[in-house]
Design an enzyme around this catalytic site. Structure first.
Site, PDB file in Angstrom:
ATOM      1  CB  CYS A 188      11.516  -1.222  -2.077  1.00  0.00           C
ATOM      2  SG  CYS A 188       9.839  -2.068  -2.477  1.00  0.00           S
ATOM      3  CB  CYS A 246       8.051  -0.938  -6.378  1.00  0.00           C
ATOM      4  SG  CYS A 246       8.448   0.567  -5.226  1.00  0.00           S
ATOM      5  CB  CYS A 304       7.162  -4.234  -3.472  1.00  0.00           C
ATOM      6  SG  CYS A 304       6.515  -2.649  -3.541  1.00  0.00           S
ATOM      7  CE  LYS A 364       5.150   0.584   1.347  1.00  0.00           C
ATOM      8  NZ  LYS A 364       6.420   0.658   0.791  1.00  0.00           N
ATOM      9  CD  GLU A 373       3.646  -7.671   8.846  1.00  0.00           C
ATOM     10  OE1 GLU A 373       4.693  -7.882   9.015  1.00  0.00           O
ATOM     11  OE2 GLU A 373       2.862  -8.176   7.797  1.00  0.00           O
ATOM     12  CE  LYS A 379       5.109   4.535   3.019  1.00  0.00           C
ATOM     13  NZ  LYS A 379       6.130   3.782   1.900  1.00  0.00           N
ATOM     14  CB  SER A 411       3.860  11.182  -1.204  1.00  0.00           C
ATOM     15  OG  SER A 411       3.277  10.146  -1.368  1.00  0.00           O
ATOM     16  CE1 TYR A 447       8.815  12.641   0.163  1.00  0.00           C
ATOM     17  CE2 TYR A 447       7.050  12.251   1.508  1.00  0.00           C
ATOM     18  CZ  TYR A 447       7.780  11.711   0.643  1.00  0.00           C
ATOM     19  OH  TYR A 447       7.971  10.444   0.198  1.00  0.00           O
TER      20      TYR A 447
HETATM   21  C1  PBG Z   1       8.290   1.467  -1.979  1.00  0.00           C
HETATM   22  C2  PBG Z   1       8.034   2.858  -1.041  1.00  0.00           C
HETATM   23  C3  PBG Z   1       6.606   3.578  -1.257  1.00  0.00           C
HETATM   24  C4  PBG Z   1       7.059   4.653  -0.273  1.00  0.00           C
HETATM   25  C5  PBG Z   1       8.040   4.516   0.275  1.00  0.00           C
HETATM   26  N1  PBG Z   1       8.622   3.505  -0.033  1.00  0.00           N
HETATM   27  C6  PBG Z   1       5.602   3.442  -2.132  1.00  0.00           C
HETATM   28  C7  PBG Z   1       4.874   2.287  -2.309  1.00  0.00           C
HETATM   29  O1  PBG Z   1       4.706   1.386  -1.383  1.00  0.00           O
HETATM   30  O2  PBG Z   1       4.089   1.996  -3.417  1.00  0.00           O
HETATM   31  C8  PBG Z   1       5.742   5.833  -0.258  1.00  0.00           C
HETATM   32  C9  PBG Z   1       6.270   7.079   0.235  1.00  0.00           C
HETATM   33  C10 PBG Z   1       5.381   7.995   0.311  1.00  0.00           C
HETATM   34  O3  PBG Z   1       4.135   8.058  -0.180  1.00  0.00           O
HETATM   35  O4  PBG Z   1       5.806   9.462   0.710  1.00  0.00           O
HETATM   36  N2  PBG Z   1       9.608   1.421  -2.200  1.00  0.00           N
END
Ligand code: PBG
Length: 324
Positions: free
Chosen positions: A118, A120, A128, A193, A231, A246, A272, A311
Site C-alpha cells: 500500500c 499510505c 493509499c 476492506k 469485491e 477486514k 487494531s 495482534y
Molecule cells: C493500509 C492498511 C491499514 C491497515 C492495514 N493495512 C490502514 C488503513 O487502511 O487505514 C489497518 C490494520 C489495523 O487496523 O490493524 N496499508
C-alpha cells in the site's frame, strides 16, 4: 417427556470436547510486525499495549520469540523516515520493507512472510494512492503497487498483500509478478476492506492517517455485504490466492457469506481497534482478556475464516500451548 435434551451433549468437559465444531490453531495465525528506520529501538505503540515498532537490529530476536511460540507467519508493515507525494519509499529497493525482508529471509528462511502492499504509510498526504486533481488516481497507483509487489517478492516475501483497494490491483500485481519470474509469489488480497473507525490505533502505529479527507472513495462502506462479495469474487477472478475480509469482528456475516461461495482460503483481519478495545476493557478490569480473546478468535474461525491476522497471536499461542 422430553425426547431431545441438548444438555446431554454438554454434561462433561470430555463430551463437550468431542462435539466441538470449531478449533483454533496456532498455524492459522498471522502476526503483524511493524518495522521502522533507525537503530536500537523497540517502541511500544501507545494505543496498542504489547505491540512494538522495531528497528532492523531489534527484529531478529523478536522473530525468534515468535518462532518459539510456534508462530510461523507474519505480515510486515513499514514506517519510512521520509515520505513524498508519490510514496516512493514503498517501492524503492532501499526502503525499510525490502531491507527487512532480505534480513528476515537470511536469518529465518522458514518464516512465512507476507508484505502489506500500500502507499499510505509512504505518501506525504497519507492516502493509499497517488493524487491527481485532489483525488486518488486508480490507474497510475496500480503501476506503483505492482512495482512495490515485485520489489518485495524479489526481496524474499512469500506473500504480497495489496491493501490499497484500487480497482484491478490483483491483476496488475499478478501480471507484474509473472513477468518477473515470480510465479510462485502468493497474493493475499485485502478484498473486502471497509472504511472503518477500527483502524485508528494502526494509523498511530504506522503514521498513516490521511492528512485531508478520508478513504471513503476507495475503501468499502460498511453498510454493504453484497458489494463485499462482489469485491471478493472479482479478486478471485483476477487471480488472488487468498482473499481477506477486514475488519473481522463486526463483519462476521461477510466472512460467513464468503465462506459459502468461495473455495480458496479466506483470511480475516482482527484489526487494531478490535485489539485495543479489549485491551482497554481488560486494563480496567471489566473483561477477562484471555477468555474474551479466545472467544473472539474462535468466533472468527466459526464464521468461516481459515486464517486470522491478529495482534493477539502471541497471547493466544501462549494460552493454546498451555503456557499461561
Ligand atoms: C493500509 C492498511 C491499514 C491497515 C492495514 N493495512 C490502514 C488503513 O487502511 O487505514 C489497518 C490494520 C489495523 O487496523 O490493524 N496499508
Amino acid at each position: 417427556m422430553l425426547r431431545y435434551r441438548p444438555r446431554r451433549l454438554r454434561r462433561t468437559e470430555e463430551i463437550r470436547e468431542m462435539v466441538r465444531e470449531t478449533s483454533l490453531n496456532i498455524s492459522n495465525f498471522i502476526t503483524p510486525v511493524f518495522v521502522r528506520e533507525g537503530n536500537g529501538i523497540a517502541e511500544e505503540i501507545k494505543s496498542m499495549p504489547g505491540i512494538y515498532r522495531y528497528t532492523l537490529d531489534k527484529l531478529p530476536s523478536y522473530l525468534a520469540s515468535l518462532l518459539n511460540k510456534k508462530l510461523r507467519s507474519i505480515i510486515i508493515f513499514g514506517i519510512p523516515s521520509v515520505k513524498d507525494e508519490m510514496g516512493s519509499m514503498a517501492y524503492s529497493k532501499d526502503g525499510i520493507v525490502p531491507r527487512a525482508l532480505r534480513l528476515i529471509k537470511r536469518e529465518y528462511p522458514e518464516l512465512v512472510v507476507a508484505a502489506d502492499v500500500c502507499l499510505c504509510e509512504y505518501t506525504s498526504h497519507g492516502h493509499c494512492g497517488v493524487l491527481k486533481k485532489g483525488s486518488v488516481d486508480n490507474d497510475s497507483t496500480l503501476k506503483l503497487l505492482a512495482r512495490a509487489a515485485v520489489e518485495y517478492a524479489n526481496s524474499g516475501a512469500d506473500i504480497v498483500a495489496p491493501s490499497a483497494m484500487m480497482d484491478g490491483q490483483v491483476s496488475a500485481i499478478r501480471e507484474a509478478l509473472d513477468e518477473n519470474e515470480l510465479k510462485d509469489t502468493i497474493i493475499m488480497s485485502y478484498s473486502a476492506k471497509h472504511a472503518s473507525a477500527f483502524y485508528g490505533p494502526f494509523r498511530e502505529a504506522a503514521e498513516s492517517a490521511p492528512s485531508f479527507g478520508d478513504r471513503a472513495s476507495y475503501q468499502m462502506q460498511y453498510t454493504n455485504s453484497r458489494e463485499a462479495i462482489r469485491e471478493i469474487q472479482l479478486d478471485v477472478e483476477e487471480g488472488a490466492d487468498i482473499v481477506m475480509v477486514k475488519p473481522a469482528l463486526a463483519y462476521l456475516d461477510i466472512i460467513s457469506k464468503a465462506r459459502g461461495l468461495i473455495n480458496i482460503p479466506i483470511a480475516a483481519y482482527n484489526v487494531s481497534g478490535e485489539y485495543s478495545m479489549l485491551k482497554a476493557a481488560a486494563r480496567l478490569g471489566w473483561l477477562d482478556e484471555g477468555r474474551a480473546m479466545i472467544e473472539i478468535l474462535t468466533a472468527i474461525r466459526r464464521a468461516g475464516a481459515d486464517l486470522i491476522i491478529t495482534y493477539f497471536s502471541e497471547r493466544a499461542s501462549d494460552l493454546l500451548r498451555g503456557e499461561l
